[in-house]
Motif scaffolding. Structure first.
Motif, mmCIF file in Angstrom:
data_model
loop_
_atom_site.group_PDB
_atom_site.id
_atom_site.type_symbol
_atom_site.label_atom_id
_atom_site.label_comp_id
_atom_site.label_asym_id
_atom_site.label_seq_id
_atom_site.Cartn_x
_atom_site.Cartn_y
_atom_site.Cartn_z
ATOM 1 N N THR A 17 0.853 -1.190 0.000
ATOM 2 C CA THR A 17 0.000 0.000 0.000
ATOM 3 C C THR A 17 0.888 1.238 0.000
ATOM 4 O O THR A 17 1.575 1.509 0.999
ATOM 5 N N VAL A 48 -4.938 -7.390 -3.185
ATOM 6 C CA VAL A 48 -4.913 -6.060 -2.564
ATOM 7 C C VAL A 48 -5.322 -6.114 -1.078
ATOM 8 O O VAL A 48 -6.212 -6.880 -0.704
ATOM 9 N N GLY A 53 0.008 -5.667 1.831
ATOM 10 C CA GLY A 53 -0.706 -4.399 1.706
ATOM 11 C C GLY A 53 -1.084 -3.776 3.036
ATOM 12 O O GLY A 53 -1.770 -2.749 3.059
#
Ligand SMILES: CC(=O)N[C@@H]([C@@H](O)[C@H](O)[C@H](O)CO)[C@@H](O)CC(=O)C(=O)O
Length: 306
Positions: A17, A48, A53
């Motif tokens: 991220t 994701v 992340g």
């Protein structure tokens, strides 16, 4: 929506991220990140808001914003955008599942809740079912990562009869070293319906040997090209060449693992490899040291072109 034309297989990058220097999520570089994965790593699937992340360190709002941006930027460029929607609270996880469905994600994945832990297959299955049913048209993956969740229920056991409980059940992201468990899963359920994506990058070749369909991992962000060469060699039954690539990526990972390797370090490596500023990790993680970065860079350069 991006309803997938084909079953998930091959490499899936567990995306980091991106964050600004002051620790806010940085949506502005995601477009560039997608282009980098496709053009430089030949990786067209992403996972994701997972471990890499820092999904569990983000607010629900941030997770939704990120999911939206990844799906938007991945449209017409990526094959699969899987959103991890696991959370400690069932309503939180359900909210994320509904959101992922609404924005057209190609799949959702859920880890076992890990503060109050399920103690049996039935408890875990009940939790997963209540999340999956909020997204009744979206392929569902169980994300098995016992080293982090502490939930060690064997996947072989979990899969027994799972389709009746979770009609959208599609497969497992298997991030554990217990290859006997994985082998039994594939032996009983592989081939026809479910997909098994392996998550311990340094031993992917062993998982391919017993029939894994592909892999999800942090290293496919920057070793995607080399790992794709391994997959290709394996598909062509050239084990010697496949081993060469596994040993090469393993050489890098073995080196950085000894230095201390986690999400913070992955963000640093991705920053210098891609040129995209991924920013610091969020507390309790702290950013990689300059010393780590220099050593990792030198090591990566030394295996490059080999
Ligand atoms: C514990 C952990 O972070 N494992 C990674 C691996 O890709 C791992 O970074 C790699 O094998 C190097 O050890 C993935 O399984 C996690 C993952 O795919 C994710 O970010 O959701």
């Amino acid at each position: 929506s991006m309803a997938p034309r084909k079953k998930l297989q091959g490499l899936v990058a567990a995306t980091v991220t991106p964050m600004t220097p002051d620790g806010q999520i940085n949506l502005s570089v995601i477009r560039q990140y997608v282009d980098y994965l496709v053009s430089k790593q030949n990786v067209k699937n992403i996972f994701v808001n997972g471990t890499t992340g820092e999904g569990l360190a983000l607010s629900i709002q941030e997770r939704k914003q990120l999911a939206e941006e990844w799906v938007r930027q991945g449209k017409d460029k990526l094959d699969h955008v899987i959103i991890h929607v696991g959370a400690l609270s069932l309503p939180g996880s359900q909210e994320l599942a509904r959101h992922a469905a609404a924005i057209g994600a190609s799949g959702i994945a859920v880890i076992a809740p890990f503060f109050f832990k399920p103690t049996s297959k039935d408890e875990l299955l009940a939790f997963l079912r209540e999340v999956a049913s909020e997204a009744p048209a979206v392929p569902f993956y169980y994300y098995h990562i016992p080293p982090l969740t502490g939930v060690k229920i064997r996947v072989e056991e979990l899969l027994d009869g799972i389709k009746e409980q979770i009609p959208t059940f599609q497969g497992v992201k298997f991030s554990d070293t217990d290859l006997l468990d994985l082998a039994q899963c594939i032996n009983k359920n592989g081939g026809e319906e479910f997909v098994f994506l392996y998550g311990v990058d340094e031993q992917l070749l062993s998982a391919l040997a017993i029939g894994a369909n592909g892999a999800v991992g942090s290293t496919y962000n920057y070793l995607g090209q080399k790992t794709n060469m391994m997959l290709q060699a394996f598909a062509q039954h050239d084990l010697a060449l496949a081993r060469k690539y596994q040993f090469l990526t393993g050489e890098f990972l073995n080196f950085v693992i000894k230095l201390g390797f986690g999400v913070a370090q992955t963000k640093a490596v991705m920053t210098f490899v891609s040129g995209i500023p991924m920013g610091p990790p969020r507390l309790p993680l702290v950013k990689a040291s300059e010393e780590f970065i220099a050593k990792a860079k030198a090591k990566l350069d030394s295996i490059d072109g080999k």
